[in-house]
Write a protein that holds these residues in place. Structure first.
Motif, short mmCIF file in Angstrom:
data_model
loop_
_atom_site.label_atom_id
_atom_site.label_comp_id
_atom_site.label_asym_id
_atom_site.label_seq_id
_atom_site.Cartn_x
_atom_site.Cartn_y
_atom_site.Cartn_z
N THR A 111 6.59 -18.80 -8.02
CA THR A 111 6.29 -18.12 -9.51
C THR A 111 6.42 -16.77 -9.29
O THR A 111 5.88 -16.26 -8.58
N TYR A 112 7.47 -16.32 -9.95
CA TYR A 112 7.74 -14.60 -9.72
C TYR A 112 7.22 -13.70 -11.00
O TYR A 112 7.00 -14.28 -11.82
N LYS A 113 6.85 -12.55 -10.25
CA LYS A 113 6.30 -11.76 -11.14
C LYS A 113 7.10 -11.16 -12.15
O LYS A 113 8.54 -11.32 -12.02
N ILE A 114 6.80 -10.55 -13.38
CA ILE A 114 7.73 -9.76 -14.17
C ILE A 114 7.28 -8.23 -13.79
O ILE A 114 5.87 -7.90 -13.99
N GLU A 115 8.30 -7.44 -13.62
CA GLU A 115 7.73 -5.89 -13.05
C GLU A 115 8.51 -5.05 -14.21
O GLU A 115 9.84 -5.37 -14.37
N ARG A 116 7.80 -4.10 -14.76
CA ARG A 116 8.46 -3.21 -15.77
C ARG A 116 8.65 -1.68 -14.90
O ARG A 116 7.52 -1.31 -14.49
N VAL A 117 9.66 -1.37 -14.83
CA VAL A 117 9.89 0.05 -14.33
C VAL A 117 10.34 0.80 -15.44
O VAL A 117 11.61 0.64 -15.87
N ASP A 118 9.91 1.91 -15.59
CA ASP A 118 10.46 3.08 -16.40
C ASP A 118 10.55 4.40 -15.57
O ASP A 118 10.35 4.50 -14.60
N GLY A 119 11.51 5.48 -16.33
CA GLY A 119 11.53 6.55 -15.74
C GLY A 119 12.82 6.42 -14.86
O GLY A 119 13.24 7.54 -14.14
N LEU A 120 13.73 5.51 -15.07
CA LEU A 120 15.14 5.47 -14.39
C LEU A 120 16.00 6.21 -15.16
O LEU A 120 16.06 6.56 -16.32
N PRO A 121 17.25 6.76 -14.34
CA PRO A 121 18.23 7.48 -14.86
C PRO A 121 18.82 6.42 -16.06
O PRO A 121 19.43 5.49 -15.62
N GLN A 122 19.09 6.81 -17.32
CA GLN A 122 19.33 5.93 -18.18
C GLN A 122 20.93 5.54 -18.08
O GLN A 122 21.08 4.24 -18.51
N HIS A 123 21.63 6.53 -17.57
CA HIS A 123 23.07 6.03 -17.34
C HIS A 123 23.33 5.00 -16.38
O HIS A 123 24.44 4.32 -16.46
N THR A 124 22.33 4.60 -15.43
CA THR A 124 22.50 4.03 -14.43
C THR A 124 21.91 2.45 -15.06
O THR A 124 22.22 1.38 -14.41
N VAL A 125 21.08 2.43 -16.09
CA VAL A 125 20.56 1.39 -16.87
C VAL A 125 21.53 0.60 -17.74
O VAL A 125 21.72 -0.49 -17.65
N THR A 126 22.10 1.63 -18.53
CA THR A 126 23.02 1.17 -19.67
C THR A 126 24.21 2.06 -19.14
O THR A 126 24.90 2.89 -20.11
N PRO A 127 25.08 1.73 -18.24
CA PRO A 127 26.45 2.64 -17.90
C PRO A 127 27.40 2.57 -18.92
O PRO A 127 27.57 1.43 -19.43
N ASP A 128 28.21 3.55 -19.04
CA ASP A 128 29.48 3.37 -19.74
C ASP A 128 30.52 2.71 -18.97
O ASP A 128 30.57 2.23 -17.78
N PRO A 129 31.50 2.44 -19.85
CA PRO A 129 32.88 1.57 -19.19
C PRO A 129 33.26 2.04 -17.83
O PRO A 129 33.46 1.22 -16.71
N GLU A 130 33.40 3.30 -17.86
CA GLU A 130 34.04 3.97 -16.69
C GLU A 130 32.86 3.82 -15.51
O GLU A 130 33.33 3.54 -14.24
N LEU A 131 31.82 4.15 -15.66
CA LEU A 131 30.58 4.06 -14.70
C LEU A 131 30.46 2.55 -14.22
O LEU A 131 30.29 2.28 -13.23
N ALA A 132 30.73 1.67 -15.15
CA ALA A 132 30.34 0.08 -15.12
C ALA A 132 31.33 -0.35 -13.93
O ALA A 132 31.23 -1.10 -13.03
N ARG A 133 32.79 0.31 -14.05
CA ARG A 133 33.81 -0.13 -13.55
C ARG A 133 33.52 0.40 -11.76
O ARG A 133 33.90 -0.21 -10.74
N ARG A 134 32.96 1.70 -11.77
CA ARG A 134 32.95 2.18 -10.39
C ARG A 134 31.53 1.33 -9.70
O ARG A 134 31.45 0.99 -8.66
N ILE A 135 30.52 0.89 -10.46
CA ILE A 135 29.36 0.17 -9.82
C ILE A 135 30.15 -1.18 -9.53
O ILE A 135 29.62 -1.77 -8.33
N ALA A 136 31.11 -1.70 -10.30
CA ALA A 136 31.51 -3.22 -9.79
C ALA A 136 32.28 -2.75 -8.47
O ALA A 136 32.26 -3.74 -7.52
#
Length: 272
Positions: free
Chosen positions: A98-123
């Motif tokens: 049984t796995y925990k649920i962990e909430r992490v706040d304070g992350l750079p938002q652009h890394t959580v919801t990247p725009d298309p160009e950044l998403a391509r770089r991440i991939a």
């Protein structure tokens, strides 16, 4: 059986469970394992071992390793084709977690919801890491145990469902150790450095160390890296410093562990 990962901690025994007897035939395997566990077994040299649809390397003394996935079903089938042509089928029970649920706040938002160009770089970055994990050396560095790369408060555990800045994301595949920026990070076992990058979007300073047979340790969010790809490291060697680069809310050591693309729990690895 289902176990709560917040309470259950396994010692070195699961890793060396190949010593458990009671399964007929030439191959020796544990009777059971748990999700996220590294398993080691033995068969006659020259055998071919298949775990589900994946083939495991068998070394000159008949030793082989494989990983049990985070969401593996209750039974895992291991097929051993012996040098004499006979086939053995072993069905290993898998303890469900049984796995925990962990909430992490304070992350750079652009890394959580990247725009298309950044998403391509991440991939692209993730594809480079995945390629490094395809390596399959006939080295037994893994067989001598693993030490913690740093010591501190455990701030994140394997398998937990992550909610990042309120956004559901993939599970957390590693062990997080909260330490100050600049804390030395030591190699948990002998190995070869197979990947180094200083500025990946999600993982920042990143190093992969290969321990043989498709087993790799990954270290993320590093503030400094002291090795290059191809370097040989020994257990206890300082190769980097902890940090909070990439998608991180604070300084820590993230230690991930893989059997090829199967992500395993570093907390279940044996001590040296």
């Amino acid at each position: 059986m289902r176990r709560d990962t917040a309470r259950f901690r396994s010692p070195a025994l699961p890793f060396i469970a190949l010593a458990v007897s009671g399964l007929a035939g030439a191959a020796t395997l544990p009777r059971e394992a748990q999700q996220g566990q590294l398993v080691i077994g033995r068969a006659a040299p020259g055998s071919r071992v298949t775990v589900g649809t994946r083939e495991a390397r068998v070394d000159a003394v008949g030793r082989f390793v494989f990983g049990v996935e985070r969401d593996a079903p209750e039974t895992l089938t291991v097929t051993v084709l012996l040098p004499n042509g006979r086939t053995e089928t072993h069905r290993m029970a898998v303890t469900q977690r049984t796995y925990k649920i962990e909430r992490v706040d304070g992350l750079p938002q652009h890394t959580v919801t990247p725009d298309p160009e950044l998403a391509r770089r991440i991939a692209d970055e993730q594809a480079r890491v995945a390629e490094a994990r395809r390596r399959d050396d006939d080295r037994d560095d893994y067989a001598h145990g693993f030490a913690r790369p740093a010591h501190g408060r455990i701030s994140g555990v394997y398998g937990s469902q992550r909610i990042d800045n309120g956004v559901p994301k993939a599970p957390h595949y590693g062990l997080d150790i909260a330490v100050p920026t600049g804390t030395p990070v030591k190699s948990p076992a002998d190995g070869v450095v197979t990947f180094v990058a200083n500025d990946l979007v999600l993982t920042g300073g990143t190093v992969l160390i290969d321990h043989g047979h498709g087993l790799t340790s990954s270290f993320l969010h590093l503030s400094r890296i002291d090795v290059k790809s191809g370097d040989r490291v020994k257990r206890g060697d300082v190769f980097a410093a902890a940090g909070a680069t990439g998608r991180a809310s604070g300084p820590h050591v993230h230690w991930g562990f893989n059997w090829f693309d199967v992500r395993l729990d570093p907390a279940l690895l044996p001590a040296p």
